[in-house]
Scaffold this motif. Structure first.
Motif, mmCIF file in Angstrom:
data_model
loop_
_atom_site.group_PDB
_atom_site.id
_atom_site.type_symbol
_atom_site.label_atom_id
_atom_site.label_comp_id
_atom_site.label_asym_id
_atom_site.label_seq_id
_atom_site.Cartn_x
_atom_site.Cartn_y
_atom_site.Cartn_z
ATOM 1 N N GLU A 330 0.767 -1.060 -0.109
ATOM 2 C CA GLU A 330 -0.040 -0.132 0.012
ATOM 3 C C GLU A 330 0.849 1.263 0.156
ATOM 4 O O GLU A 330 0.505 2.311 -0.742
ATOM 5 C CB GLU A 330 -0.861 0.011 1.456
ATOM 6 C CG GLU A 330 -1.850 1.075 1.350
ATOM 7 C CD GLU A 330 -2.880 0.943 2.436
ATOM 8 O OE1 GLU A 330 -3.552 2.111 2.553
ATOM 9 O OE2 GLU A 330 -2.573 0.073 3.022
ATOM 10 N N ALA A 331 2.004 1.352 0.922
ATOM 11 C CA ALA A 331 2.939 2.435 0.867
ATOM 12 C C ALA A 331 3.638 2.588 -0.567
ATOM 13 O O ALA A 331 3.715 3.750 -0.905
ATOM 14 C CB ALA A 331 3.964 2.294 1.818
ATOM 15 N N LEU A 332 3.972 1.549 -1.121
ATOM 16 C CA LEU A 332 4.544 1.536 -2.451
ATOM 17 C C LEU A 332 3.441 2.093 -3.410
ATOM 18 O O LEU A 332 3.928 2.979 -4.162
ATOM 19 C CB LEU A 332 5.175 0.257 -2.786
ATOM 20 C CG LEU A 332 6.516 -0.319 -2.222
ATOM 21 C CD1 LEU A 332 6.899 -1.486 -2.550
ATOM 22 C CD2 LEU A 332 7.655 0.683 -2.131
ATOM 23 N N TYR A 333 2.478 1.799 -3.468
ATOM 24 C CA TYR A 333 1.318 2.235 -4.381
ATOM 25 C C TYR A 333 1.466 3.826 -4.072
ATOM 26 O O TYR A 333 1.079 4.561 -5.258
ATOM 27 C CB TYR A 333 0.307 1.510 -4.244
ATOM 28 C CG TYR A 333 0.178 -0.073 -4.655
ATOM 29 C CD1 TYR A 333 0.645 -0.300 -5.951
ATOM 30 C CD2 TYR A 333 -0.582 -0.737 -3.894
ATOM 31 C CE1 TYR A 333 0.740 -1.584 -6.295
ATOM 32 C CE2 TYR A 333 -0.582 -2.343 -4.351
ATOM 33 C CZ TYR A 333 0.219 -2.689 -5.575
ATOM 34 O OH TYR A 333 0.136 -3.929 -5.847
ATOM 35 N N GLY A 334 1.193 4.155 -2.941
ATOM 36 C CA GLY A 334 1.083 5.500 -2.561
ATOM 37 C C GLY A 334 2.206 6.493 -3.091
ATOM 38 O O GLY A 334 1.841 7.261 -3.754
ATOM 39 N N LEU A 335 3.220 6.027 -2.784
ATOM 40 C CA LEU A 335 4.489 6.629 -3.115
ATOM 41 C C LEU A 335 4.603 6.768 -4.662
ATOM 42 O O LEU A 335 5.443 7.721 -5.111
ATOM 43 C CB LEU A 335 5.925 6.247 -2.542
ATOM 44 C CG LEU A 335 6.018 6.385 -1.219
ATOM 45 C CD1 LEU A 335 6.866 5.316 -0.616
ATOM 46 C CD2 LEU A 335 6.359 7.831 -0.681
ATOM 47 N N ARG A 336 4.268 5.861 -5.376
ATOM 48 C CA ARG A 336 4.265 5.935 -7.061
ATOM 49 C C ARG A 336 3.179 6.418 -7.565
ATOM 50 O O ARG A 336 3.064 6.525 -8.779
ATOM 51 C CB ARG A 336 4.377 4.338 -7.371
ATOM 52 C CG ARG A 336 5.661 3.772 -7.142
ATOM 53 C CD ARG A 336 5.738 2.396 -7.354
ATOM 54 N NE ARG A 336 6.994 1.689 -6.610
ATOM 55 C CZ ARG A 336 7.198 0.422 -6.540
ATOM 56 N NH1 ARG A 336 6.212 -0.470 -7.102
ATOM 57 N NH2 ARG A 336 8.268 -0.229 -6.189
ATOM 58 N N GLY A 337 2.264 7.024 -6.910
ATOM 59 C CA GLY A 337 1.158 7.742 -7.181
ATOM 60 C C GLY A 337 1.291 9.094 -7.301
ATOM 61 O O GLY A 337 2.334 9.788 -7.633
ATOM 62 N N GLY A 338 0.276 10.115 -6.952
ATOM 63 C CA GLY A 338 0.206 11.477 -7.259
ATOM 64 C C GLY A 338 0.942 12.150 -6.039
ATOM 65 O O GLY A 338 0.932 13.368 -5.887
ATOM 66 N N LEU A 339 1.688 11.623 -5.047
ATOM 67 C CA LEU A 339 2.347 12.128 -3.842
ATOM 68 C C LEU A 339 1.263 12.997 -3.029
ATOM 69 O O LEU A 339 1.607 14.205 -2.598
ATOM 70 C CB LEU A 339 3.445 12.941 -4.157
ATOM 71 C CG LEU A 339 4.486 12.159 -4.848
ATOM 72 C CD1 LEU A 339 5.682 12.914 -5.360
ATOM 73 C CD2 LEU A 339 5.175 11.062 -3.993
ATOM 74 N N GLY A 340 -0.034 12.849 -3.053
ATOM 75 C CA GLY A 340 -0.833 13.621 -2.317
ATOM 76 C C GLY A 340 -1.322 14.811 -2.851
ATOM 77 O O GLY A 340 -1.978 15.723 -2.152
ATOM 78 N N ARG A 341 -1.275 14.729 -4.305
ATOM 79 C CA ARG A 341 -1.812 16.258 -5.078
ATOM 80 C C ARG A 341 -3.342 16.269 -4.773
ATOM 81 O O ARG A 341 -3.976 17.314 -4.581
ATOM 82 C CB ARG A 341 -1.408 16.010 -6.398
ATOM 83 C CG ARG A 341 0.101 16.422 -6.338
ATOM 84 C CD ARG A 341 0.345 16.442 -8.047
ATOM 85 N NE ARG A 341 1.887 16.894 -8.559
ATOM 86 C CZ ARG A 341 2.647 15.767 -8.549
ATOM 87 N NH1 ARG A 341 2.467 14.885 -8.278
ATOM 88 N NH2 ARG A 341 4.079 16.300 -8.804
ATOM 89 N N ASP A 342 -4.029 15.086 -5.000
ATOM 90 C CA ASP A 342 -5.514 15.393 -4.734
ATOM 91 C C ASP A 342 -6.127 14.839 -3.626
ATOM 92 O O ASP A 342 -7.213 14.365 -3.333
ATOM 93 C CB ASP A 342 -6.004 14.352 -6.018
ATOM 94 C CG ASP A 342 -5.627 14.852 -7.355
ATOM 95 O OD1 ASP A 342 -5.360 15.959 -7.689
ATOM 96 O OD2 ASP A 342 -5.245 13.806 -8.335
ATOM 97 N N GLU A 343 -5.209 14.696 -2.509
ATOM 98 C CA GLU A 343 -5.623 14.335 -1.056
ATOM 99 C C GLU A 343 -5.810 15.604 -0.113
ATOM 100 O O GLU A 343 -5.002 16.489 -0.532
ATOM 101 C CB GLU A 343 -4.758 13.119 -0.579
ATOM 102 C CG GLU A 343 -4.816 12.012 -1.806
ATOM 103 C CD GLU A 343 -4.083 11.113 -1.082
ATOM 104 O OE1 GLU A 343 -4.000 10.457 -0.098
ATOM 105 O OE2 GLU A 343 -3.060 10.537 -1.837
ATOM 106 N N PRO A 344 -6.654 15.435 0.921
ATOM 107 C CA PRO A 344 -6.616 16.557 1.892
ATOM 108 C C PRO A 344 -5.274 16.590 2.466
ATOM 109 O O PRO A 344 -4.607 15.761 2.643
ATOM 110 C CB PRO A 344 -7.587 16.098 2.923
ATOM 111 C CG PRO A 344 -8.513 15.103 2.052
ATOM 112 C CD PRO A 344 -7.295 14.480 0.968
ATOM 113 N N GLU A 345 -4.911 17.748 2.667
ATOM 114 C CA GLU A 345 -3.537 17.998 3.372
ATOM 115 C C GLU A 345 -3.612 17.717 4.692
ATOM 116 O O GLU A 345 -4.359 17.938 5.460
ATOM 117 C CB GLU A 345 -3.307 19.698 3.479
ATOM 118 C CG GLU A 345 -1.850 20.135 3.967
ATOM 119 C CD GLU A 345 -0.832 19.436 3.433
ATOM 120 O OE1 GLU A 345 -0.174 18.440 3.655
ATOM 121 O OE2 GLU A 345 -0.595 19.711 1.989
ATOM 122 N N VAL A 346 -2.442 17.101 5.132
ATOM 123 C CA VAL A 346 -2.154 16.587 6.493
ATOM 124 C C VAL A 346 -0.999 17.278 7.217
ATOM 125 O O VAL A 346 -0.066 17.588 6.584
ATOM 126 C CB VAL A 346 -1.612 15.046 6.366
ATOM 127 C CG1 VAL A 346 -1.315 14.482 7.527
ATOM 128 C CG2 VAL A 346 -2.946 14.189 5.580
#
Length: 717
Positions: A330-346
């Protein structure tokens, strides 16, 4: 992936070491080339002065630059170098005819430079350049005079200009590139952890297994170091692409690091368990997938492990192992994705600040230990700021080294003073100073031997000597963080080649350098043990206390999470990582000075490590949703309160005060877990089990520190 490249990336997080070494060599070469053109233009009969000034200014300037965060700060502060450097040169030249006052100036400048550390990097390096300038003024008196100070100023300014120009161009700070290199090092270190864990599943012989377990511990600590360094860079301007979320990237890096580290720990347990052949092969398949950072294979292996859970004691560990494999994916999929561009800021704040690009080690806890009042022989003794302590020690050590060094040899006394001086550079307590002084002597011995061989092999060939000097400096700087002795070897080789070119080389001269260096180091070591000592045992107490304080914060955040009242458990665990790194940096100097017996030291260190591992488990295990009724919430409060009160008793003991008993809380967590009527692999049950295990590891530490460990009924609670 090329194995050699992967090993180099793992050894040097972010390429910071190789970059520093290359920058020193390139900048020194460029500065000396510029100085050579200058002396040729003005027909200087003594060009070696300009070349030496250029090399020293470039070397110190490159070391100073990483202490400032932005190119603008670097340029402005490096531009100030001529002020202390030229002031020191003028002072040395003026006082050189009056030997007594010249020697006094060396001691005063060293002491004042140590005190100026209170003003941060600018004060620290200002003191270094003032000392170097004063030394040059005394050393070069007769070759240059106060009347030639104008040309000396030009030479210093030229070297600074070259250093600044290269810092702002070829070696300009690029936070995005540094973070990208750190992420590659992070991946390399994750693969290194998985490789050792995989080797442990091959049923190695007992002695090899013990070595692999120790290696795994070192590699997981290094893996955590890379994660904390990456966290620190996430906050820096321009480190991430536009629109990327530092908080989301931090979460995914943290999740990956946590999952890989836990996989390795669980693999050690599963390697000794009686597992069905199919499950054992799935464990190996999962570790191999993680070693290649193959998300699909890791996820598939994790699903299959969860379907093949064995009965018996290994069931929970196998369940955790399968869950960690899926967390890696899951972490690898996330890191290879959009790096949080379309997700709420944390919201995200890095847990550690870097010093010169690296974790600060024991600097923070050493400062706390120095400043806190101490109890010595029942008499209160005020603490001292580190700069005041080091200034006092420097004054004593420099005076003794100068007098004794001059007694041994009237011309080369400065080697003893320099050896005493560098013992205090980058060393924060007596243990680190002892280690650095010892490594300087060891490095000088090796450097004398290698330097003598190279001097005879190369002879008076200028270009070959220059190549040897630059190569030695590159390797010495690259390996310096592994051991300071490597840098000393490089410097001694460079000095040997320099004296060959000056026509002064002899084996007796190298032996004199060794003797003066040993004398200066011995004086410094005796000083730090006798004059206002900051003993490693005290720093260990402070570091352990701060670690336990952050662990208490993790327990409190876990309680809130289980009650559903919200908490920033992730941030609390990351602060625990930073505190643990500082504690391990302190313990690495001389073991655990609190405990005299080697077996007790090992048990103490292992228990600290275990408590951190169980606390990190909470980040995953406390995430499951559970609704507690009023009685269960009260029981959780009592259990957590008992654990936190016991942690406070440990902290009380480490403050040098009389503690009460360490009261065990494990039974309360166990009773609450049984009352939830959930499967043993349910996250809330696992979280309560983690808290039981934390209590168990802390009880061992309590026994080691001399506390009475009491059960609940013994404590009448």
């Amino acid at each position: 992936m090329n194995p050699l490249i992967d090993r180099l990336r793992a050894y040097d997080p972010g390429g910071i070491r190789v970059r520093l070494a290359a920058q020193v060599v390139v900048t020194m070469t460029a500065a000396m080339a510029a100085e050579w053109l200058l002396v040729q233009a003005r027909h200087d009969p003594v060009p070696v002065v300009a070349l030496m000034l250029g090399a020293v200014v470039a070397l110190c300037g490159v070391f100073a630059a990483p202490m400032f965060d932005t190119p603008r700060q670097q340029a402005l502060n490096l531009a100030l170098i001529p002020i202390p450097a030229l002031g020191g040169i003028a002072l040395g030249l003026a006082l050189a005819p009056h030997q007594f006052w010249g020697f006094g100036a060396v001691i005063v400048v060293l002491t004042a430079g140590a005190y100026l550390r209170r003003f941060g990097p600018r004060g620290f390096f200002g003191g270094v350049f003032a000392f170097n300038g004063t030394f040059f003024g005394l050393f070069l008196y007769g070759v240059i005079t106060l009347g030639s100070l104008g040309w000396v100023t030009v030479e210093v300014v030229l070297a600074v200009a070259v250093t600044v120009a290269l810092q702002l161009t070829a070696f300009r700070i690029r936070n995005d590139r540094t973070l990208a290199r750190l992420r590659r090092s992070f991946g390399a270190r994750s693969r290194a952890v998985a490789a050792v864990a995989l080797a442990l599943t091959e049923a190695p012989a007992p002695r090899r297994r013990a070595r692999l377990v120790r290696l795994l511990r070192r590699r997981t600590l290094a893996f955590n170091e890379a994660a904390l360094m990456a966290d620190a860079y996430l906050e820096r301007p321009g480190a991430l692409p536009a629109g990327a979320s530092p908080g989301i990237v931090h979460q995914r890096l943290f999740d990956l690091e946590l999952a890989v580290t836990n996989l390795a720990r669980f693999a050690v347990t599963l390697a000794d368990a009686d597992l069905p052949p199919k499950l054992r092969e799935l464990v190996r398949e999962g570790l191999a997938a993680v070693g290649e950072l193959d998300a699909d294979r890791a996820d598939a292996a994790g699903r299959l492990v969860l379907q093949e859970l064995p009965d018996g004691p290994a069931r929970i560990v196998a369940h955790r192992f399968g869950g960690c494999l899926r967390a890696v994916a899951e972490a690898l999929y996330g890191l290879r994705g959009g790096l949080g561009r379309d997700e709420p800021e944390v919201e995200f704040v890095a847990a550690a600040e870097l010093a010169g690009g690296f974790l600060p080690g024991s600097a923070g806890v050493s400062q706390t230990a120095s400043e806190e009042p101490q109890i010595a022989r029942r008499i209160g003794r005020s603490g001292l700021p580190p700069n005041v302590r080091i200034a006092g020690q420097m004054a004593v050590a420099a005076t003794a080294a100068l007098v004794l060094g001059y007694t041994v040899d009237h011309r080369r006394w400065y080697w003893a003073v320099v050896a005493a001086f560098v013992t205090f550079m980058g060393a924060h307590n007596a243990g680190e100073q002892l280690r650095k002084g010892s490594l300087r002597v060891i490095g000088t011995v090796a450097g004398v031997l290698i330097g003598a061989l190279l001097a005879h092999a190369i002879g008076p060939h200028v270009y070959a000597a220059l190549a040897v000097i630059l190569a030695a400096l590159f390797l010495g700087l690259y390996l310096m963080r592994s051991s300071y002795a490597w840098f000393v070897i490089a410097i001694t080789i460079a000095v040997s080649q320099l004296y060959v070119e000056l026509g002064e080389y002899s084996e007796d001269l190298l032996l004199l350098r060794l003797g003066e260096t040993a004398l200066g180091a011995a004086v410094a070591l005796l000083t730090v043990l006798v004059v206002m000592p900051l003993r490693t045992g005290r720093v260990v107490r402070v570091a352990t206390r701060e670690y336990l304080t952050t662990l208490d914060g993790v327990v409190a955040a876990t309680q809130q999470q289980l009650l559903g009242t919200g908490s920033d458990l992730r941030a609390a665990v990351r602060r625990l990582d930073a505190a643990y790194q500082a504690l391990m940096a302190t313990l690495s100097v001389l073991g655990v000075p609190l405990l005299p017996a080697p077996s007790a030291r090992i048990l103490f260190s292992n228990s600290l490590s275990a408590s951190r591992n169980y606390a990190r488990n909470l980040l995953t295990d406390a995430a499951g949703s559970v609704t507690l009724d009023a009685a269960q919430a009260e029981a959780l409060g009592l259990a957590a309160g008992t654990l936190r009160a016991s942690i406070e008793e440990l902290i009380t003991r480490l403050r040098g005060q009389e503690p009460g008993p360490y009261v065990r809380s494990a039974s309360r967590f166990a009773t609450l877990g049984a009352g939830l009527h959930l499967p043993e692999t349910a996250p809330p049950v696992l979280a309560l089990r983690d808290l039981q295990l934390i209590d168990g590891s802390l009880a061992v530490i309590a026994e080691q520190l001399g506390l009475t460990v009491a059960a609940l009924d013994q404590a009448h609670t």
